[in-house]
Design an enzyme around this catalytic site. Structure first.
Site, PDB file in Angstrom:
ATOM      1  N   ASP A   1       0.832  -1.200   0.000  1.00  0.00           N
ATOM      2  CA  ASP A   1       0.000   0.000   0.000  1.00  0.00           C
ATOM      3  C   ASP A   1       0.870   1.255   0.000  1.00  0.00           C
ATOM      4  OD1 ASP A   1      -2.292  -1.540   0.066  1.00  0.00           O
ATOM      5  OD2 ASP A   1      -2.464  -1.479   2.251  1.00  0.00           O
TER       6      ASP A   1
ATOM      7  N   ASP B   1      -6.302   0.660   8.831  1.00  0.00           N
ATOM      8  CA  ASP B   1      -4.997   1.298   9.016  1.00  0.00           C
ATOM      9  C   ASP B   1      -5.204   2.787   9.294  1.00  0.00           C
ATOM     10  OD1 ASP B   1      -5.556   2.505   6.563  1.00  0.00           O
ATOM     11  OD2 ASP B   1      -4.139   1.277   5.428  1.00  0.00           O
TER      12      ASP B   1
ATOM     13  N   ARG C   1      -2.873  -5.410   8.691  1.00  0.00           N
ATOM     14  CA  ARG C   1      -3.845  -4.491   9.321  1.00  0.00           C
ATOM     15  C   ARG C   1      -5.008  -5.264   9.938  1.00  0.00           C
ATOM     16  NH1 ARG C   1      -6.858  -2.119   4.140  1.00  0.00           N
ATOM     17  NH2 ARG C   1      -5.789  -3.288   2.521  1.00  0.00           N
TER      18      ARG C   1
ATOM     19  N   TYR D   1       7.373  -8.390   8.556  1.00  0.00           N
ATOM     20  CA  TYR D   1       6.914  -7.005   8.698  1.00  0.00           C
ATOM     21  C   TYR D   1       7.200  -6.494  10.100  1.00  0.00           C
ATOM     22  CZ  TYR D   1       4.005  -7.973   4.545  1.00  0.00           C
ATOM     23  OH  TYR D   1       3.556  -8.312   3.300  1.00  0.00           O
TER      24      TYR D   1
END
Length: 309
Positions: free
Chosen positions: A40, A82, A181, A68
């Site tokens: 994203d 998010d 998320r 991550y």
């Protein structure tokens, strides 16, 4: 001269993965450029880019595990799960979360878990992306999916968090298709509070790590100085998750022509095998889905080499 190789790009925040591909096509003056899974715009991190003949292995890099680092905010949820979305649910109560509580929640969410993709995502339902339904305000049932969480590690040193809004940082190692998320929301739900992912960085994708990566500006400089080949990885690197087997001249013709062949003993353990000539991938074979004693080609590579770079 044609450019072939896998470029470990560090995607900066504010850009889409498609933006990166567009800019690289201009910098490298080639159209055959593809990414290995979107990030994203608000997310930065490792984004392997396949150029030239290595676009054939993009899907296999995409399928490999990811790492991550995320910031989770407890206290309110958002429509996008998010920090970019509008608030949906807010809990203004004073909260207390302890380290043992968090570690217990992480344990519950490790392994194979079920996720429901966010409404603002590219998952398709009846041929239409979920975010298209969301933007039109059309309710739609989202398909559940099973994802793999290998580990969740707390990066902060605190023993407890107190306040109306709590923030902590975690490192997640996971398989393909995981929504971090959504995981942040699930952590909040397990604690009894609304939550969202407030920040995210991808630090590893398959074998590619943060320290391996270059920015778009660095790519432009390398290309200008004629040193782009120094950062590119060969096609074989993208296939290194599979076993390699060097073939002799007798087997070469049949495999080179993609014939269905008697099953190699390596398939007793592995689902896929890369057959090579002089160390270079010639073809990726898989177990035959209908004939237990046979193997069939999954993808043909010819004899790509880095000499073309």
């Amino acid at each position: 001269m044609a450019i072939n190789g896998i470029l470990p790009l560090w995607k900066e925040r504010g850009m889409t993965s498609h933006d990166c591909v567009f800019k690289l096509r201009k910098i490298l003056k080639t159209k055959k450029v593809g990414h290995t899974g979107t990030l994203d715009p608000a997310v930065d991190g490792v984004l392997p880019i396949c150029i030239g003949n290595t676009t054939k292995v993009a899907e296999y890099i995409t399928d490999q595990g990811k790492t991550y680092e995320a910031e989770v905010t407890i206290g309110f949820s958002t429509e996008t799960e998010d920090a970019t979305g509008n608030r949906v649910d807010t809990d203004d109560s004073e909260k207390r979360v302890t380290k043992p509580q968090l570690l217990e929640v992480f344990k519950q969410l490790t392994g194979e878990i079920t996720q429901i993709p966010p409404m603002y995502s590219a998952v398709k339902v009846n041929g239409k992306k979920l975010y298209e339904y969301a933007r039109q305000g059309i309710p739609v049932e989202r398909p559940k999916r099973t994802v793999r969480i290998d580990s969740i590690e707390l990066l902060d040193t605190e023993d407890e968090w107190n306040g109306k809004e709590l923030r902590f940082n975690i490192r997640i190692r996971c398989g393909k298709g995981t929504y971090i998320r959504t995981l942040a929301v699930q952590i909040g739900e397990a604690l009894g509070y609304p939550a969202h992912m407030s920040k995210l960085t991808r630090t590893q994708s398959g074998k590619f790590r943060r320290e391996d990566c270059v920015t778009l500006a660095e790519v432009a400089e390398l290309e200008q100085n004629g040193n782009i080949g120094s950062i590119l990885k060969p096609l074989s690197y993208g296939l290194s998750v599979f076993p390699f087997h060097e073939i002799d001249e007798k087997a070469r013709f049949a495999i080179q022509n993609g014939q269905v062949l008697n099953r190699h003993p390596l398939f007793d353990v592995h689902e896929f095998v890369v057959f090579t000539v002089n160390g270079q991938p010639l073809a990726l074979y898989k177990r035959h889905p209908e004939k237990a004693d046979k193997m069939k080609p999954e993808k043909m590579f010819g004899q790509p080499t880095m000499d073309e770079v």
